[in-house]
Design a protein around this motif. Structure first.
Motif, PDB file in Angstrom:
ATOM      1  N   PHE A  40      16.497  -2.222 -41.679  1.00 55.85           N
ATOM      2  CA  PHE A  40      15.722  -2.665 -42.826  1.00 55.85           C
ATOM      3  C   PHE A  40      14.687  -1.623 -43.220  1.00 55.85           C
ATOM      4  O   PHE A  40      14.075  -0.980 -42.360  1.00 55.85           O
ATOM      5  CB  PHE A  40      15.020  -3.984 -42.471  1.00 55.85           C
TER       6      PHE A  40
ATOM      7  N   TYR B  85       7.823  -4.350 -45.902  1.00 52.56           N
ATOM      8  CA  TYR B  85       8.251  -3.010 -45.530  1.00 52.56           C
ATOM      9  C   TYR B  85       8.422  -2.911 -44.022  1.00 52.56           C
ATOM     10  O   TYR B  85       7.694  -3.556 -43.254  1.00 52.56           O
ATOM     11  CB  TYR B  85       7.211  -1.974 -45.975  1.00 52.56           C
TER      12      TYR B  85
ATOM     13  N   GLY C 190      16.891  -6.151 -51.184  1.00 52.20           N
ATOM     14  CA  GLY C 190      16.444  -5.401 -50.025  1.00 52.20           C
ATOM     15  C   GLY C 190      17.011  -4.002 -50.014  1.00 52.20           C
ATOM     16  O   GLY C 190      18.075  -3.745 -50.595  1.00 52.20           O
ATOM     17  N   TRP C 191      16.279  -3.113 -49.387  1.00 52.71           N
ATOM     18  CA  TRP C 191      16.763  -1.753 -49.116  1.00 52.71           C
ATOM     19  C   TRP C 191      16.914  -1.609 -47.601  1.00 52.71           C
ATOM     20  O   TRP C 191      16.003  -1.953 -46.842  1.00 52.71           O
ATOM     21  CB  TRP C 191      15.777  -0.704 -49.634  1.00 52.71           C
TER      22      TRP C 191
ATOM     23  N   SER D 255       6.466  -8.452 -51.405  1.00 50.62           N
ATOM     24  CA  SER D 255       7.287  -7.376 -50.862  1.00 50.62           C
ATOM     25  C   SER D 255       6.975  -7.193 -49.389  1.00 50.62           C
ATOM     26  O   SER D 255       5.926  -7.625 -48.904  1.00 50.62           O
ATOM     27  CB  SER D 255       7.047  -6.078 -51.630  1.00 50.62           C
TER      28      SER D 255
ATOM     29  N   ALA E  97      11.903  -4.878 -48.909  1.00 49.02           N
ATOM     30  CA  ALA E  97      12.486  -5.980 -49.661  1.00 49.02           C
ATOM     31  C   ALA E  97      11.468  -6.524 -50.644  1.00 49.02           C
ATOM     32  O   ALA E  97      10.255  -6.378 -50.460  1.00 49.02           O
ATOM     33  CB  ALA E  97      12.954  -7.092 -48.719  1.00 49.02           C
TER      34      ALA E  97
ATOM     35  N   CYS F  73      21.130  -0.711 -51.119  1.00 45.08           N
ATOM     36  CA  CYS F  73      20.427  -1.865 -51.671  1.00 45.08           C
ATOM     37  C   CYS F  73      21.358  -3.077 -51.588  1.00 45.08           C
ATOM     38  O   CYS F  73      22.582  -2.936 -51.571  1.00 45.08           O
ATOM     39  CB  CYS F  73      19.977  -1.623 -53.106  1.00 45.08           C
TER      40      CYS F  73
ATOM     41  N   TYR G 227      21.766 -11.393 -47.369  1.00 47.13           N
ATOM     42  CA  TYR G 227      22.207 -10.463 -48.411  1.00 47.13           C
ATOM     43  C   TYR G 227      23.729 -10.540 -48.544  1.00 47.13           C
ATOM     44  O   TYR G 227      24.455 -10.341 -47.574  1.00 47.13           O
ATOM     45  CB  TYR G 227      21.759  -9.040 -48.098  1.00 47.13           C
TER      46      TYR G 227
ATOM     47  N   PRO H  59      14.151 -12.705 -49.505  1.00 44.35           N
ATOM     48  CA  PRO H  59      13.850 -11.429 -48.863  1.00 44.35           C
ATOM     49  C   PRO H  59      13.798 -11.602 -47.358  1.00 44.35           C
ATOM     50  O   PRO H  59      13.251 -12.573 -46.844  1.00 44.35           O
ATOM     51  CB  PRO H  59      12.476 -11.059 -49.433  1.00 44.35           C
ATOM     52  N   SER H  60      14.395 -10.665 -46.659  1.00 40.42           N
ATOM     53  CA  SER H  60      14.462 -10.751 -45.214  1.00 40.42           C
ATOM     54  C   SER H  60      14.634  -9.373 -44.623  1.00 40.42           C
ATOM     55  O   SER H  60      15.203  -8.479 -45.249  1.00 40.42           O
ATOM     56  CB  SER H  60      15.648 -11.643 -44.799  1.00 40.42           C
ATOM     57  N   THR H  61      14.136  -9.216 -43.396  1.00 45.44           N
ATOM     58  CA  THR H  61      14.376  -7.974 -42.670  1.00 45.44           C
ATOM     59  C   THR H  61      15.759  -7.993 -42.028  1.00 45.44           C
ATOM     60  O   THR H  61      16.247  -6.956 -41.590  1.00 45.44           O
ATOM     61  CB  THR H  61      13.312  -7.773 -41.593  1.00 45.44           C
TER      62      THR H  61
ATOM     63  N   GLU I  71      19.955  -8.736 -42.249  1.00 49.83           N
ATOM     64  CA  GLU I  71      21.013  -8.614 -43.259  1.00 49.83           C
ATOM     65  C   GLU I  71      21.601  -9.971 -43.653  1.00 49.83           C
ATOM     66  O   GLU I  71      22.331 -10.065 -44.638  1.00 49.83           O
ATOM     67  CB  GLU I  71      22.132  -7.699 -42.739  1.00 49.83           C
TER      68      GLU I  71
END
Length: 121
Positions: free
Chosen positions: A46, A59, A34-35, A57, A49, A95, A108, A101-103, A105
């Motif tokens: 967010f 956004y 994720g970014w 993906s 990811a 990153c 991660y 993948p998640s919005t 945190e």
């Protein structure tokens, strides 16, 4: 695993940047990436990811339609291309490697040090 984010810099509004996240020590293989970003005086939020395969993906609405996340597992690299940049995109971009993948945190567990993107008007 150590993550290194790079590619930030100063860009004029309307310009583009590609951020890269490279994993050292252990691979990204099997993990989502994720970014997230933290703007001046703001909470970290967010941005985008991607799942472990690169097939899925997501956004944030704030960058959707202007950004593209991709990954090259052979090179242990995930990239975030950002176009039509706006001053409000100014932030430190982080990153992170996650179980999925998640919005949020929450999943991660490893984070890079961040790379600064500054968009001038």
């Amino acid at each position: 695993v150590q993550l290194q984010a790079s590619g930030g810099g100063l860009v004029q509004a309307g310009g583009s940047l590609t951020l890269s996240c490279t994993a050292y020590g252990r691979t990204f293989s099997g993990y989502a990436v994720g970014w997230f970003r933290r703007g001046p005086g703001k909470e970290r939020e967010f941005a985008a990811a991607i799942d472990w395969s690169g097939d899925t993906s997501s956004y944030a609405d704030s960058v959707k339609d202007r950004s593209h996340i991709s990954r090259d597992n052979a090179k242990n690299t995930v990239s975030l291309q950002m176009n039509s940049l706006k001053p409000e995109d100014t932030a430190v971009y982080y990153c992170a490697r996650g179980r999925y993948p998640s919005t949020s945190e929450y999943p991660y567990d490893s984070w890079g040090q961040g790379t600064l993107v500054t968009v001038s008007s």
